[in-house]
Design a protein around this motif. Structure first.
Motif, PDB file in Angstrom:
ATOM      1  N   SER A  39       0.838  -1.210   0.000  1.00 44.36           N
ATOM      2  CA  SER A  39       0.000   0.000   0.000  1.00 44.36           C
ATOM      3  C   SER A  39       0.860   1.242   0.000  1.00 44.36           C
ATOM      4  O   SER A  39       1.674   1.431   0.895  1.00 44.36           O
ATOM      5  CB  SER A  39      -0.882   0.030   1.250  1.00 44.36           C
ATOM      6  N   MET A  40       0.663   2.077  -1.013  1.00 48.17           N
ATOM      7  CA  MET A  40       1.400   3.336  -1.089  1.00 48.17           C
ATOM      8  C   MET A  40       0.431   4.488  -0.815  1.00 48.17           C
ATOM      9  O   MET A  40       0.306   5.414  -1.617  1.00 48.17           O
ATOM     10  CB  MET A  40       2.015   3.479  -2.484  1.00 48.17           C
ATOM     11  N   HIS A  41      -0.304   4.397   0.296  1.00 51.51           N
ATOM     12  CA  HIS A  41      -1.286   5.449   0.585  1.00 51.51           C
ATOM     13  C   HIS A  41      -1.440   5.627   2.095  1.00 51.51           C
ATOM     14  O   HIS A  41      -0.871   4.857   2.888  1.00 51.51           O
ATOM     15  CB  HIS A  41      -2.628   5.134  -0.077  1.00 51.51           C
ATOM     16  N   LEU A  42      -2.217   6.618   2.477  1.00 47.79           N
ATOM     17  CA  LEU A  42      -2.462   6.902   3.881  1.00 47.79           C
ATOM     18  C   LEU A  42      -3.251   5.752   4.511  1.00 47.79           C
ATOM     19  O   LEU A  42      -3.922   4.993   3.803  1.00 47.79           O
ATOM     20  CB  LEU A  42      -3.262   8.205   4.029  1.00 47.79           C
ATOM     21  N   VAL A  96      -6.805   2.867 -11.309  1.00 42.79           N
ATOM     22  CA  VAL A  96      -6.008   3.859 -12.048  1.00 42.79           C
ATOM     23  C   VAL A  96      -5.021   4.511 -11.077  1.00 42.79           C
ATOM     24  O   VAL A  96      -5.423   5.098 -10.082  1.00 42.79           O
ATOM     25  CB  VAL A  96      -6.933   4.904 -12.705  1.00 42.79           C
ATOM     26  N   GLY A  97      -3.721   4.409 -11.422  1.00 44.59           N
ATOM     27  CA  GLY A  97      -2.674   4.827 -10.484  1.00 44.59           C
ATOM     28  C   GLY A  97      -2.506   3.742  -9.431  1.00 44.59           C
ATOM     29  O   GLY A  97      -2.501   4.003  -8.236  1.00 44.59           O
ATOM     30  N   CYS A  98      -2.370   2.491  -9.921  1.00 47.39           N
ATOM     31  CA  CYS A  98      -2.492   1.295  -9.064  1.00 47.39           C
ATOM     32  C   CYS A  98      -1.291   1.051  -8.164  1.00 47.39           C
ATOM     33  O   CYS A  98      -1.327   0.132  -7.345  1.00 47.39           O
ATOM     34  CB  CYS A  98      -2.734   0.063  -9.936  1.00 47.39           C
ATOM     35  N   ILE A 129      -3.576   0.076 -13.794  1.00 47.20           N
ATOM     36  CA  ILE A 129      -3.048   1.021 -14.797  1.00 47.20           C
ATOM     37  C   ILE A 129      -2.110   2.007 -14.106  1.00 47.20           C
ATOM     38  O   ILE A 129      -2.466   2.591 -13.071  1.00 47.20           O
ATOM     39  CB  ILE A 129      -4.213   1.762 -15.485  1.00 47.20           C
ATOM     40  N   ASN A 130      -0.930   2.171 -14.681  1.00 52.03           N
ATOM     41  CA  ASN A 130       0.049   3.077 -14.089  1.00 52.03           C
ATOM     42  C   ASN A 130       1.030   3.531 -15.170  1.00 52.03           C
ATOM     43  O   ASN A 130       1.378   2.732 -16.034  1.00 52.03           O
ATOM     44  CB  ASN A 130       0.818   2.355 -12.964  1.00 52.03           C
ATOM     45  N   PRO A 131       1.506   4.784 -15.096  1.00 52.12           N
ATOM     46  CA  PRO A 131       2.502   5.222 -16.069  1.00 52.12           C
ATOM     47  C   PRO A 131       3.925   4.792 -15.713  1.00 52.12           C
ATOM     48  O   PRO A 131       4.833   4.941 -16.529  1.00 52.12           O
ATOM     49  CB  PRO A 131       2.392   6.759 -16.030  1.00 52.12           C
ATOM     50  N   ALA A 149       8.235   0.638 -13.547  1.00 49.89           N
ATOM     51  CA  ALA A 149       8.899  -0.047 -12.418  1.00 49.89           C
ATOM     52  C   ALA A 149       7.866  -0.556 -11.414  1.00 49.89           C
ATOM     53  O   ALA A 149       8.002  -1.657 -10.863  1.00 49.89           O
ATOM     54  CB  ALA A 149       9.869   0.910 -11.737  1.00 49.89           C
ATOM     55  N   GLN A 150       6.833   0.230 -11.167  1.00 49.72           N
ATOM     56  CA  GLN A 150       5.787  -0.219 -10.230  1.00 49.72           C
ATOM     57  C   GLN A 150       5.015  -1.398 -10.823  1.00 49.72           C
ATOM     58  O   GLN A 150       4.642  -2.337 -10.110  1.00 49.72           O
ATOM     59  CB  GLN A 150       4.834   0.938  -9.907  1.00 49.72           C
ATOM     60  N   LEU A 151       4.778  -1.351 -12.133  1.00 49.62           N
ATOM     61  CA  LEU A 151       4.012  -2.435 -12.762  1.00 49.62           C
ATOM     62  C   LEU A 151       4.767  -3.762 -12.696  1.00 49.62           C
ATOM     63  O   LEU A 151       4.159  -4.828 -12.533  1.00 49.62           O
ATOM     64  CB  LEU A 151       3.679  -2.069 -14.216  1.00 49.62           C
ATOM     65  N   THR A 161      -2.006   6.244 -18.654  1.00 48.33           N
ATOM     66  CA  THR A 161      -2.245   7.376 -17.752  1.00 48.33           C
ATOM     67  C   THR A 161      -3.749   7.593 -17.581  1.00 48.33           C
ATOM     68  O   THR A 161      -4.556   7.151 -18.402  1.00 48.33           O
ATOM     69  CB  THR A 161      -1.633   8.690 -18.291  1.00 48.33           C
ATOM     70  N   ALA A 162      -4.064   8.335 -16.514  1.00 47.15           N
ATOM     71  CA  ALA A 162      -5.459   8.601 -16.180  1.00 47.15           C
ATOM     72  C   ALA A 162      -6.181   9.369 -17.281  1.00 47.15           C
ATOM     73  O   ALA A 162      -7.388   9.227 -17.445  1.00 47.15           O
ATOM     74  CB  ALA A 162      -5.507   9.398 -14.875  1.00 47.15           C
ATOM     75  N   ALA A 163      -5.431  10.164 -18.033  1.00 49.17           N
ATOM     76  CA  ALA A 163      -6.058  10.999 -19.057  1.00 49.17           C
ATOM     77  C   ALA A 163      -6.380  10.218 -20.319  1.00 49.17           C
ATOM     78  O   ALA A 163      -7.080  10.719 -21.209  1.00 49.17           O
ATOM     79  CB  ALA A 163      -5.136  12.175 -19.400  1.00 49.17           C
ATOM     80  N   SER A 217      -9.470   4.503  -7.769  1.00 49.12           N
ATOM     81  CA  SER A 217      -8.248   5.306  -7.837  1.00 49.12           C
ATOM     82  C   SER A 217      -7.937   5.773  -6.418  1.00 49.12           C
ATOM     83  O   SER A 217      -8.649   6.604  -5.860  1.00 49.12           O
ATOM     84  CB  SER A 217      -8.421   6.486  -8.788  1.00 49.12           C
ATOM     85  N   VAL A 218      -6.910   5.181  -5.837  1.00 50.82           N
ATOM     86  CA  VAL A 218      -6.594   5.462  -4.434  1.00 50.82           C
ATOM     87  C   VAL A 218      -5.406   6.407  -4.365  1.00 50.82           C
ATOM     88  O   VAL A 218      -4.283   6.054  -4.752  1.00 50.82           O
ATOM     89  CB  VAL A 218      -6.306   4.144  -3.672  1.00 50.82           C
ATOM     90  N   GLU A 219      -5.709   7.620  -3.930  1.00 53.09           N
ATOM     91  CA  GLU A 219      -4.679   8.616  -3.638  1.00 53.09           C
ATOM     92  C   GLU A 219      -3.722   8.849  -4.807  1.00 53.09           C
ATOM     93  O   GLU A 219      -2.503   8.960  -4.621  1.00 53.09           O
ATOM     94  CB  GLU A 219      -3.874   8.159  -2.421  1.00 53.09           C
TER      95      GLU A 219
HETATM   96  C1  LIG Z   1       0.448   7.730  -3.772  1.00 52.74           C
HETATM   97  S1  LIG Z   1       0.610   6.522  -5.044  1.00 52.74           S
HETATM   98  C2  LIG Z   1      -0.835   5.487  -4.766  1.00 52.74           C
HETATM   99  C3  LIG Z   1      -0.632   4.135  -5.375  1.00 52.74           C
HETATM  100  C4  LIG Z   1      -1.765   3.138  -5.138  1.00 52.74           C
HETATM  101  N1  LIG Z   1      -3.036   3.636  -5.610  1.00 52.74           N
HETATM  102  C5  LIG Z   1      -1.860   2.767  -3.684  1.00 52.74           C
HETATM  103  O1  LIG Z   1      -2.772   3.284  -3.027  1.00 52.74           O
HETATM  104  O2  LIG Z   1      -1.046   1.977  -3.213  1.00 52.74           O
HETATM  105  C6  LIG Z   1       0.131   7.438  -6.511  1.00 52.74           C
HETATM  106  C7  LIG Z   1       0.175   6.608  -7.770  1.00 52.74           C
HETATM  107  O3  LIG Z   1      -0.291   7.404  -8.886  1.00 52.74           O
HETATM  108  C8  LIG Z   1       0.467   7.054 -10.017  1.00 52.74           C
HETATM  109  N2  LIG Z   1       0.320   8.113 -11.036  1.00 52.74           N
HETATM  110  C9  LIG Z   1       0.995   9.282 -11.104  1.00 52.74           C
HETATM  111  N3  LIG Z   1       0.615   9.974 -12.197  1.00 52.74           N
HETATM  112  C10 LIG Z   1      -0.333   9.246 -12.818  1.00 52.74           C
HETATM  113  C11 LIG Z   1      -1.120   9.429 -14.000  1.00 52.74           C
HETATM  114  N4  LIG Z   1      -1.016  10.538 -14.742  1.00 52.74           N
HETATM  115  N5  LIG Z   1      -1.994   8.462 -14.352  1.00 52.74           N
HETATM  116  C12 LIG Z   1      -2.123   7.338 -13.595  1.00 52.74           C
HETATM  117  N6  LIG Z   1      -1.402   7.114 -12.464  1.00 52.74           N
HETATM  118  C13 LIG Z   1      -0.520   8.049 -12.082  1.00 52.74           C
HETATM  119  C14 LIG Z   1       1.868   6.883  -9.457  1.00 52.74           C
HETATM  120  O4  LIG Z   1       2.735   6.189 -10.326  1.00 52.74           O
HETATM  121  C15 LIG Z   1       1.568   6.119  -8.173  1.00 52.74           C
HETATM  122  O5  LIG Z   1       1.491   4.746  -8.417  1.00 52.74           O
END
Ligand SMILES: C[S@@+](CC[C@H](N)C(=O)[O-])C[C@H]1O[C@@H](n2cnc3c(N)ncnc32)[C@H](O)[C@@H]1O
Length: 273
Positions: A20-23, A60-62, A83-85, A88-90, A110-112, A126-128
């Motif tokens: 988990s990379m979040h609060l 999204v931003g997994c 989905i992630n840009p 390395a995380q993927l 990417t999210a866009a 989409s978590v954080e």
């Molecule tokens: C704080 S981390 C949260 C990761 C994950 N959701 C979690 O909770 O463990 C933010 C994530 O957003 C991703 N991110 C940054 N820019 C992004 C974009 N434009 N589209 C999708 N993901 C993106 C980062 O690579 C990172 O994995």
């Protein structure tokens, strides 16, 4: 990835066995058990997602797959898509094995511009991550495009408040210092000062509906004491070993505790087309 030191986050978290990379989320008196608190936050997100067997779920931003791993552990016959840009995380996320009968795929994107077809997804998570996106509006348009009728977008986000907007209109030195540290440590954060429309305005403009809005600001605040050592939190202990990331996290703790940013959980649905 400009700014964010995700490589150091990944290595730190993997050493601790945590994806988990979040609060975290505290329901009662704060303790130092961040992984348990992060599991509670994921549980809150997933309960609002109302997952059922057989669903298609995109995160999204997994990150390194923590939230999808929890969905995978509890539900069967799922199609899970991360989905992630950041490649390395993927790579790290791809270590997660789908339950028999389920499938997990990891997409660079990417999210866009989600690499998904129209009307094909039951739940977008989409978590954080949205505070990193170039445009929350573009992400919302994409999420609503890929969702099936009745589908849900469940997200958590760190959003600037009116106080942040006022701070952004304040002395140039303060604005520059805050912006510079945030971008270099935990950035990119395209809308630091809250100059773009807020979520409820965006959802109304996109023809969606907010089903649920929860303010998690206070309940997530104890996370920072777990991210930082007591010396760092007291403003000492930076010299020689302080990482830029820690300094940014410390600033974010202050911004959150003083009401400049809020942590929100939103459940959004698309209207019928
Ligand atoms: C704080 S981390 C949260 C990761 C994950 N959701 C979690 O909770 O463990 C933010 C994530 O957003 C991703 N991110 C940054 N820019 C992004 C974009 N434009 N589209 C999708 N993901 C993106 C980062 O690579 C990172 O994995």
């Amino acid at each position: 990835m400009p700014g964010a030191d995700y490589f150091s986050i990944i290595s730190d978290f993997l050493v601790s066995g945590n994806r988990s990379m979040h609060l975290g989320l505290w329901d009662g008196p704060p303790d130092d058990d961040l992984p348990a608190a992060q599991a509670r936050l994921d549980a809150a997100v997933l309960s609002h997602a109302a997952l059922r067997s057989g669903m298609v779920v995109a995160d999204v931003g997994c990150g390194v797959g923590g939230t999808l791993a929890r969905a995978n552990a509890v539900h069967s016959q799922m199609r899970l898509i991360g989905i992630n840009p950041d490649a390395a995380q993927l790579v790290v996320a791809a270590e997660i094995r789908a339950q028999p009968g389920s499938e997990i795929r990891w997409h660079h994107g990417t999210a866009a511009r989600l690499p998904l077809k129209d009307d094909t997804v039951d739940v977008v998570l989409s978590v954080e991550a949205a505070f990193h996106f170039d445009s929350r509006a573009a992400f919302l348009t994409e999420a609503l495009r890929v969702l099936r009728p009745g589908g849900r977008l469940v997200l958590t986000d760190i959003v600037p408040t009116d106080a942040m907007r006022a701070l952004g209109a304040g002395p140039a030195g303060v604005v520059l210092a805050v912006e510079s540290l945030l971008q270099r440590s935990i950035g990119p954060i395209p809308d630091v000062w809250g100059l773009c429309p807020d979520w409820s305005t965006l959802v109304a403009a996109a023809g969606g509906r907010v089903l649920h809005h929860r303010d998690l600001t206070t309940q997530t605040l104890p996370s920072y004491r777990c991210f930082l050592t007591p010396a760092q939190r007291a403003g000492a202990g930076w010299a020689g070993r302080g990482r830029l990331m820690d300094e940014g996290v410390s600033l974010l703790e202050w911004l959150q505790s003083e009401g400049y940013v809020q942590v929100v959980l939103l459940v959004i649905t698309r209207s019928m087309r």
